[in-house]
Design an enzyme around this catalytic site. Structure first.
Site, mmCIF file in Angstrom:
data_model
loop_
_atom_site.group_PDB
_atom_site.id
_atom_site.type_symbol
_atom_site.label_atom_id
_atom_site.label_comp_id
_atom_site.label_asym_id
_atom_site.label_seq_id
_atom_site.Cartn_x
_atom_site.Cartn_y
_atom_site.Cartn_z
ATOM 1 N N HIS A 106 0.779 -1.204 -0.080
ATOM 2 C CA HIS A 106 -0.040 0.110 -0.096
ATOM 3 C C HIS A 106 0.834 1.139 0.266
ATOM 4 O O HIS A 106 0.624 2.349 -0.790
ATOM 5 C CB HIS A 106 -0.924 0.123 1.197
ATOM 6 C CG HIS A 106 -1.833 -1.004 1.283
ATOM 7 N ND1 HIS A 106 -2.163 -1.863 2.484
ATOM 8 C CD2 HIS A 106 -2.945 -1.436 0.507
ATOM 9 C CE1 HIS A 106 -3.134 -2.591 2.203
ATOM 10 N NE2 HIS A 106 -3.458 -2.549 1.013
ATOM 11 N N ARG A 123 -2.383 -5.874 -8.202
ATOM 12 C CA ARG A 123 -1.479 -6.817 -8.101
ATOM 13 C C ARG A 123 -1.559 -7.954 -9.007
ATOM 14 O O ARG A 123 -0.338 -8.368 -9.591
ATOM 15 C CB ARG A 123 -1.904 -7.591 -6.534
ATOM 16 C CG ARG A 123 -1.476 -6.651 -5.650
ATOM 17 C CD ARG A 123 -1.849 -7.518 -4.198
ATOM 18 N NE ARG A 123 -3.289 -7.486 -4.398
ATOM 19 C CZ ARG A 123 -4.057 -8.224 -3.525
ATOM 20 N NH1 ARG A 123 -3.631 -8.508 -2.300
ATOM 21 N NH2 ARG A 123 -5.492 -8.162 -3.534
ATOM 22 N N SER A 137 -3.224 -7.719 2.967
ATOM 23 C CA SER A 137 -3.820 -7.580 4.381
ATOM 24 C C SER A 137 -4.127 -8.787 5.021
ATOM 25 O O SER A 137 -3.823 -9.177 6.102
ATOM 26 C CB SER A 137 -4.757 -6.574 4.633
ATOM 27 O OG SER A 137 -4.242 -5.220 4.001
#
Length: 163
Positions: A19, A93, A131
């Protein structure tokens, strides 16, 4: 000249170095960036919103053109309009992210045709980082070094002291 204002949103539960790489790269492209922590109604948060905001704010303290904002129960595009954002910033991604973002962009464009979406492809070293994987590592008390900013590591250590 038009001021370029970006909004980069996510749950940041927790913020990762992937991030931060997107924010760093975007900060050079925009005059101002809002990093918006949004609660995703389809996900149960691991960290409370105020904790996520504190970790993210600390991690982004060196960026002079970045402001952390939070929102609950609102569409990101509505917040973008309120903040007079010119561009949504999204990180990609992989192909799965692209498919999700393509659908999201369709609806964002319907709701705010003047706000463009800019995609930044994750650097190779961050493409597998999420995450979700970080939360799994936290659960098993594995090392987070190199994956998350120090603010997250400090928060996890604080949580582990209480247990």
């Amino acid at each position: 000249m038009l001021t370029k204002i970006g909004l980069y949103t996510g749950s940041f539960d927790p913020v990762t170095n992937g991030h931060l790489d997107i924010v760093k790269r975007a900060s050079g492209l925009f005059d101002q960036i809002y990093v918006g922590i949004f609660d995703n109604p389809t996900k149960k948060s691991y960290f409370k919103l105020e904790v996520r905001k504190a970790m993210l704010t600390q991690a982004l303290a060196d960026f002079t053109n970045v402001i952390v904002v939070t929102s609950h129960e609102r569409l990101a595009i509505d917040v973008a309009k309120e903040l007079r954002v010119t561009h949504l910033i999204r990180g990609l991604r992989n192909a799965t992210d692209f498919e999700y973002e393509e659908n999201l962009e369709y609806f964002n464009h319907l709701l705010a045709p003047n706000i463009e979406t800019v995609y930044l492809i994750s650097r190779n070293k961050w493409q597998a980082l999420s995450s979700s994987r970080v939360r799994e590592l936290i659960h098993f008390q594995s090392s987070l070094e190199g994956l998350v900013p120090q603010s997250v590591i400090a928060q996890v250590e604080k949580m582990n002291e209480k247990t």
